[in-house]
Design an enzyme around this catalytic site. Structure first.
Site, PDB file in Angstrom:
ATOM      1  N   TYR A   1       0.817  -1.223   0.000  1.00 53.58           N
ATOM      2  CA  TYR A   1       0.000   0.000   0.000  1.00 53.58           C
ATOM      3  C   TYR A   1       0.844   1.263   0.000  1.00 53.58           C
ATOM      4  O   TYR A   1       0.410   2.300  -0.489  1.00 53.58           O
ATOM      5  CB  TYR A   1      -1.001   0.008   1.159  1.00 53.58           C
ATOM      6  CG  TYR A   1      -0.423  -0.177   2.533  1.00 53.58           C
ATOM      7  CD1 TYR A   1       0.141   0.879   3.226  1.00 53.58           C
ATOM      8  CD2 TYR A   1      -0.456  -1.426   3.140  1.00 53.58           C
ATOM      9  CE1 TYR A   1       0.668   0.705   4.486  1.00 53.58           C
ATOM     10  CE2 TYR A   1       0.057  -1.610   4.409  1.00 53.58           C
ATOM     11  CZ  TYR A   1       0.618  -0.546   5.078  1.00 53.58           C
ATOM     12  OH  TYR A   1       1.139  -0.720   6.334  1.00 53.58           O
TER      13      TYR A   1
ATOM     14  N   GLU B   1     -13.569  13.141 -11.731  1.00 54.85           N
ATOM     15  CA  GLU B   1     -13.961  11.827 -12.240  1.00 54.85           C
ATOM     16  C   GLU B   1     -12.806  11.161 -12.989  1.00 54.85           C
ATOM     17  O   GLU B   1     -12.532   9.970 -12.792  1.00 54.85           O
ATOM     18  CB  GLU B   1     -15.181  11.955 -13.171  1.00 54.85           C
ATOM     19  CG  GLU B   1     -16.455  12.383 -12.490  1.00 54.85           C
ATOM     20  CD  GLU B   1     -16.647  13.892 -12.346  1.00 54.85           C
ATOM     21  OE1 GLU B   1     -17.749  14.321 -12.001  1.00 54.85           O
ATOM     22  OE2 GLU B   1     -15.675  14.666 -12.579  1.00 54.85           O
TER      23      GLU B   1
ATOM     24  N   LYS C   1     -12.117  17.893  -3.718  1.00 49.82           N
ATOM     25  CA  LYS C   1     -11.478  19.203  -3.828  1.00 49.82           C
ATOM     26  C   LYS C   1     -12.015  20.061  -2.678  1.00 49.82           C
ATOM     27  O   LYS C   1     -13.136  20.574  -2.761  1.00 49.82           O
ATOM     28  CB  LYS C   1     -11.804  19.860  -5.167  1.00 49.82           C
ATOM     29  CG  LYS C   1     -11.107  19.220  -6.341  1.00 49.82           C
ATOM     30  CD  LYS C   1     -11.549  19.761  -7.690  1.00 49.82           C
ATOM     31  CE  LYS C   1     -11.560  21.246  -7.773  1.00 49.82           C
ATOM     32  NZ  LYS C   1     -11.906  21.751  -9.127  1.00 49.82           N
TER      33      LYS C   1
END
Length: 120
Positions: free
Chosen positions: A53, A73, A98
């Site tokens: 990870y 997106e 954001k």
């Protein structure tokens, strides 16, 4: 399926459609959930049996800071694809936000889920 959670990874990059957003890097908040079978790693206590990870987080951060995407997106889809490159990751859930993008909101973003089988 087991989950690995990468929470609140903060990148600074160009993202957005407005002229001012294309001029100056802004904060991008990334959350990732990786779905994988972690049973072997839990039994062996060997990192080679798990998902790296740290490497995925570093790739996601580097991509978010260099991609200069127009939409959250598209950035989320990019990062999901990066996650699925790991052979042990079967499904990735990615949230991109954001902070401060909309007045009176803490943040605005999207959350997507992609898998190697194509099922979403």
């Amino acid at each position: 399926m087991d989950q690995i959670v990468i929470k609140d990874l903060v990148a600074r990059g160009i993202i957005g459609i407005n002229e001012w957003e294309r001029q100056k890097a802004q904060e991008i908040l990334i959350n990732i959930v990786l779905f994988a079978d972690l049973k072997k790693a839990g039994e062996s206590d060997d990192l080679r049996d798990s998902v790296d990870y740290r490497s995925i987080a570093k790739k996601a951060l580097a991509h978010a800071e260099s991609a200069k995407r127009l939409t959250v997106e598209a950035l989320a889809a990019d990062i999901a694809r990066l996650c699925l490159e790991d052979p042990k990751v079967q499904t990735a859930r990615v949230r991109i936000e954001k902070p401060g993008a909309v007045r009176f909101a803490g943040s605005v973003g999207v959350e997507i889920e992609r898998s190697k089988t194509g099922a979403e």
